[in-house]
Enzyme design. Sequence first.
Site, PDB file in Angstrom:
ATOM      1  N   ASP A 261      -4.707  -2.184  -4.541  1.00 31.65           N
ATOM      2  CA  ASP A 261      -5.539  -1.155  -3.496  1.00 31.65           C
ATOM      3  C   ASP A 261      -6.406  -0.565  -4.197  1.00 31.65           C
ATOM      4  OD1 ASP A 261      -4.103   0.749  -0.949  1.00 31.65           O
ATOM      5  OD2 ASP A 261      -5.418   1.459  -1.888  1.00 31.65           O
ATOM      6  N   CYS A 351      -4.232  -2.844  12.679  1.00 27.42           N
ATOM      7  CA  CYS A 351      -3.336  -1.835  13.404  1.00 27.42           C
ATOM      8  C   CYS A 351      -4.339  -0.819  14.183  1.00 27.42           C
ATOM      9  CB  CYS A 351      -2.919  -0.426  12.417  1.00 27.42           C
ATOM     10  SG  CYS A 351      -4.302  -0.221  11.032  1.00 27.42           S
TER      11      CYS A 351
END
Length: 407
Positions: A261, A351
């Site tokens: 990340d 998403c």
Amino acid sequence: MRPYAKLYLTRKGERAARSGHPWVFGEEVTAVDGAYETGDLVDVCSDKGRYLGTGFANDISKIRVRLLSNNANDTFTEDFWRRRVRYAVAYRRTVMGETDFSCCRLIFGDADQLPGLTVDLYRDVLVAQTLCYGMDTVKDVIFRALVEELKQYGVAVRGIYERNDVSVRELDGLMMNKGWYEADFLPSPGSVITEIEENGITYAVDVENGQKTGFFLDQKYNRLAVAKLAAGRRVLDCFTHTGAFALNAASGGALSVTAVDISAEAVAQTNANIRRNHREDRVFAVQDNVFDLLTQLSEEKRHDFDFIILDPPAFTKSGHTLRNAVRGYKEINRKAMKLLPRGGYLATCSCSHFMTDELFRAMLRDAAADAGVCLRQIEGRQQSPDHPILWNVPETNYLKFYLFQVV
């Protein structure tokens, strides 16, 4: 005689309302009979005066009315809201089961006929987000009903944290804020950190500072699908956030998992969750830009991984940026496909509601063609059922998740 102002709609608005879509846009209103203020209940009618429904009015927002009911006999008393809450909670008890109910989405806005309201349950804490002016005026009744309803299932809520720190509230005329909701039916809430268990894995959830409401609940069963394929594999989990996919892969028997990340905070949270679940021997968190990392691995022609997971944030939140988003999705998917050996596995998702399933599938076909590989589909999945999809409200259908073998 009904006590509400009437808003008359265009034919287009009428068709949408009759189809069950709960939004009435400003340009669909042709005339108004009676006075109202933002947040008031109003009736919407066809151009010939036929009743279509009742909802919250808002002249500030592009969505002029958010419909609550098309039943002219409904009265919007406390019993009405309690009934809506009871239905929402009962549905989650049914579809999530007793174990998964302790950590799930209890209210999903329009899908539960509670427009603009999101409420997540994290074991003993509720996290709420209110994006509709009218809902904000009745939230005390709804919150009280939720606490009482959950108590019947053995859930003692110690606090309701409001995550109203999103700018979209201002489009509805609401102020941004966050903090514990104060009410006489709630105890002193204590810490903003709570611990949850999902798929047998424990996480610390920071309801004050975590993304969205603290945790991404909608991927619950998609993580299980990843775990089923992970045994004996070397896994790269991209955009790991709190390490949930990585830890599920480890739980499924992965040889090693690298969780990546760009956010230092996300990496710190992932490391804490790795330690919490005693997975230091096989899960490793790395701070890096996923795009740069995939490019570097590709340029070095390294094939360190035989299972890659792509769970990026929404690359687009509007139709205006969709073209750039498609390019971003294609880039990471093409690079991941090229990095995988033949027979390797890819989990990939979007998403964004604006990135429709048709667009996503087309992008994946193009990426595979450019990468010179074929995709063997294992599963096509969506969000978990505590985020129900209403077929007449396409906005509720947002998560696309695919598992492939690269051949």
